[in-house]
Design a protein around this motif. Sequence first.
Motif, mmCIF file in Angstrom:
data_model
loop_
_atom_site.group_PDB
_atom_site.id
_atom_site.type_symbol
_atom_site.label_atom_id
_atom_site.label_comp_id
_atom_site.label_asym_id
_atom_site.label_seq_id
_atom_site.Cartn_x
_atom_site.Cartn_y
_atom_site.Cartn_z
ATOM 1 N N SER A 27 10.289 4.352 -12.429
ATOM 2 C CA SER A 27 9.097 3.884 -13.111
ATOM 3 C C SER A 27 8.268 3.017 -12.171
ATOM 4 C CB SER A 27 9.490 3.082 -14.354
ATOM 5 O OG SER A 27 8.342 2.608 -15.015
ATOM 6 N N ILE A 28 7.352 3.658 -11.477
ATOM 7 C CA ILE A 28 6.526 2.938 -10.521
ATOM 8 C C ILE A 28 5.105 3.459 -10.621
ATOM 9 C CG2 ILE A 28 7.056 4.518 -8.621
ATOM 10 C CD1 ILE A 28 6.984 2.032 -6.770
ATOM 11 N N SER A 29 4.154 2.541 -10.537
ATOM 12 C CA SER A 29 2.749 2.932 -10.583
ATOM 13 C C SER A 29 1.934 1.867 -9.877
ATOM 14 C CB SER A 29 2.287 3.095 -12.036
ATOM 15 O OG SER A 29 2.372 1.849 -12.709
ATOM 16 N N ASN A 30 0.701 2.172 -9.618
ATOM 17 C CA ASN A 30 -0.224 1.219 -9.006
ATOM 18 C C ASN A 30 0.348 0.641 -7.707
ATOM 19 O OD1 ASN A 30 -2.579 -0.129 -8.709
ATOM 20 N ND2 ASN A 30 -2.177 -1.669 -10.284
ATOM 21 N N ILE A 31 0.698 1.540 -6.793
ATOM 22 C CA ILE A 31 1.218 1.114 -5.494
ATOM 23 C C ILE A 31 0.066 0.602 -4.649
ATOM 24 C CG2 ILE A 31 2.338 1.851 -3.381
ATOM 25 C CD1 ILE A 31 3.897 3.885 -5.015
ATOM 26 N N ASN A 32 0.229 -0.575 -4.116
ATOM 27 C CA ASN A 32 -0.794 -1.197 -3.267
ATOM 28 C C ASN A 32 -0.570 -0.898 -1.794
ATOM 29 O OD1 ASN A 32 -1.308 -4.181 -1.695
ATOM 30 N ND2 ASN A 32 -3.017 -3.212 -2.724
ATOM 31 N N ALA A 33 0.691 -0.855 -1.393
ATOM 32 C CA ALA A 33 0.992 -0.625 0.012
ATOM 33 C C ALA A 33 2.398 -0.061 0.161
ATOM 34 C CB ALA A 33 0.885 -1.921 0.809
ATOM 35 N N MET A 34 2.591 0.688 1.226
ATOM 36 C CA MET A 34 3.921 1.184 1.593
ATOM 37 C C MET A 34 4.118 0.889 3.073
ATOM 38 S SD MET A 34 4.213 4.810 -0.464
ATOM 39 C CE MET A 34 2.849 5.601 0.384
ATOM 40 N N GLY A 35 5.332 0.586 3.446
ATOM 41 C CA GLY A 35 5.523 0.240 4.843
ATOM 42 C C GLY A 35 6.945 0.327 5.308
ATOM 43 N N TRP A 36 7.120 -0.015 6.578
ATOM 44 C CA TRP A 36 8.428 -0.004 7.212
ATOM 45 C C TRP A 36 8.672 -1.342 7.905
ATOM 46 C CZ3 TRP A 36 11.838 3.920 6.605
ATOM 47 C CH2 TRP A 36 11.339 5.135 6.110
ATOM 48 N N TYR A 37 9.873 -1.830 7.749
ATOM 49 C CA TYR A 37 10.353 -3.011 8.437
ATOM 50 C C TYR A 37 11.613 -2.609 9.191
ATOM 51 C CZ TYR A 37 7.301 -6.007 5.588
ATOM 52 O OH TYR A 37 6.222 -6.610 5.001
ATOM 53 N N ARG A 38 12.028 -3.457 10.114
ATOM 54 C CA ARG A 38 13.281 -3.204 10.815
ATOM 55 C C ARG A 38 14.008 -4.516 11.069
ATOM 56 N NH1 ARG A 38 10.624 -1.115 16.528
ATOM 57 N NH2 ARG A 38 9.823 -3.153 17.227
ATOM 58 N N GLN A 39 15.317 -4.382 11.182
ATOM 59 C CA GLN A 39 16.150 -5.549 11.462
ATOM 60 C C GLN A 39 17.237 -5.160 12.442
ATOM 61 O OE1 GLN A 39 17.751 -7.507 7.985
ATOM 62 N NE2 GLN A 39 18.140 -9.372 9.145
ATOM 63 N N VAL A 92 18.194 -1.306 11.843
ATOM 64 C CA VAL A 92 18.118 -0.673 10.530
ATOM 65 C C VAL A 92 16.662 -0.735 10.097
ATOM 66 C CG1 VAL A 92 18.873 -0.706 8.148
ATOM 67 C CG2 VAL A 92 20.477 -1.318 9.962
ATOM 68 N N TYR A 93 16.111 0.398 9.754
ATOM 69 C CA TYR A 93 14.723 0.485 9.329
ATOM 70 C C TYR A 93 14.675 0.580 7.803
ATOM 71 C CZ TYR A 93 13.076 0.990 14.090
ATOM 72 O OH TYR A 93 12.763 0.750 15.411
ATOM 73 N N TYR A 94 13.883 -0.310 7.223
ATOM 74 C CA TYR A 94 13.790 -0.399 5.770
ATOM 75 C C TYR A 94 12.415 0.024 5.277
ATOM 76 C CZ TYR A 94 17.989 -3.324 6.090
ATOM 77 O OH TYR A 94 19.248 -3.797 6.341
ATOM 78 N N CYS A 95 12.411 0.772 4.227
ATOM 79 C CA CYS A 95 11.177 1.155 3.551
ATOM 80 C C CYS A 95 10.826 0.072 2.529
ATOM 81 C CB CYS A 95 11.396 2.497 2.849
ATOM 82 S SG CYS A 95 10.013 3.085 1.871
ATOM 83 N N ASN A 96 9.538 -0.191 2.396
ATOM 84 C CA ASN A 96 9.061 -1.199 1.468
ATOM 85 C C ASN A 96 7.858 -0.661 0.705
ATOM 86 O OD1 ASN A 96 6.672 -3.531 1.476
ATOM 87 N ND2 ASN A 96 8.609 -4.198 0.581
ATOM 88 N N VAL A 97 7.837 -0.913 -0.591
ATOM 89 C CA VAL A 97 6.693 -0.522 -1.422
ATOM 90 C C VAL A 97 6.246 -1.744 -2.214
ATOM 91 C CG1 VAL A 97 5.971 0.833 -3.412
ATOM 92 C CG2 VAL A 97 7.313 1.905 -1.611
ATOM 93 N N VAL A 98 4.959 -2.011 -2.197
ATOM 94 C CA VAL A 98 4.382 -3.131 -2.942
ATOM 95 C C VAL A 98 3.629 -2.561 -4.139
ATOM 96 C CG1 VAL A 98 2.888 -5.125 -2.878
ATOM 97 C CG2 VAL A 98 4.153 -4.454 -0.822
ATOM 98 N N GLU A 99 4.071 -2.961 -5.295
ATOM 99 C CA GLU A 99 3.490 -2.477 -6.550
ATOM 100 C C GLU A 99 2.734 -3.622 -7.223
ATOM 101 O OE1 GLU A 99 5.083 -0.327 -10.679
ATOM 102 O OE2 GLU A 99 6.444 -1.483 -9.414
ATOM 103 N N LEU A 100 1.538 -3.327 -7.708
ATOM 104 C CA LEU A 100 0.763 -4.328 -8.438
ATOM 105 C C LEU A 100 1.099 -4.231 -9.921
ATOM 106 C CD1 LEU A 100 -2.722 -3.998 -6.699
ATOM 107 C CD2 LEU A 100 -0.883 -5.615 -6.202
ATOM 108 N N SER A 101 1.462 -5.364 -10.509
ATOM 109 C CA SER A 101 1.783 -5.406 -11.936
ATOM 110 C C SER A 101 0.974 -6.539 -12.573
ATOM 111 C CB SER A 101 3.276 -5.647 -12.128
ATOM 112 O OG SER A 101 3.591 -7.005 -11.871
ATOM 113 N N PRO A 102 0.912 -6.572 -13.895
ATOM 114 C CA PRO A 102 0.187 -7.670 -14.561
ATOM 115 C C PRO A 102 0.714 -9.053 -14.176
ATOM 116 C CG PRO A 102 0.612 -5.907 -16.113
ATOM 117 C CD PRO A 102 1.370 -5.564 -14.857
ATOM 118 N N SER A 103 1.979 -9.116 -13.766
ATOM 119 C CA SER A 103 2.568 -10.409 -13.413
ATOM 120 C C SER A 103 2.484 -10.699 -11.927
ATOM 121 C CB SER A 103 4.028 -10.462 -13.873
ATOM 122 O OG SER A 103 4.766 -9.420 -13.289
ATOM 123 N N GLY A 104 1.899 -9.776 -11.173
ATOM 124 C CA GLY A 104 1.766 -9.991 -9.740
ATOM 125 C C GLY A 104 2.356 -8.852 -8.931
#
Length: 119
Positions: A27-39, A92-104
Amino acid sequence: QVQLVESGGGLVQPGGSLRLSCTASGSISNINAMGWYRQAPGKGRELVATIYNGGATNYADSVKGRFTISGDYAKHTVYLQMNSLKPDESAVYYCNVVELSPSGRLYHWGKGTLVTVSR
């Protein structure tokens, strides 16, 4: 519940290429950004690249000109094409998704995929 599944990691020689993929499901909607990080071992997590809804991109200085991020927001999928890989980019490369919700902003993370750059 949102799940991010990464794939494409592995062992590659210095100078080689890999393509990472990540797809978000649930259940995901209103994605603002997608990205990659690494550690890397013993180091903090660092941003590699981000692609925003609308197409703008942002890269870490160390990967500019070698890595390319792309995404399909309709399919909730993000890719990272990595060329001319260096041994110190083993991490290790991590995927990240930022979702906008009414609470932030909601930050979703994958479990990571290991990239090893070595002869």
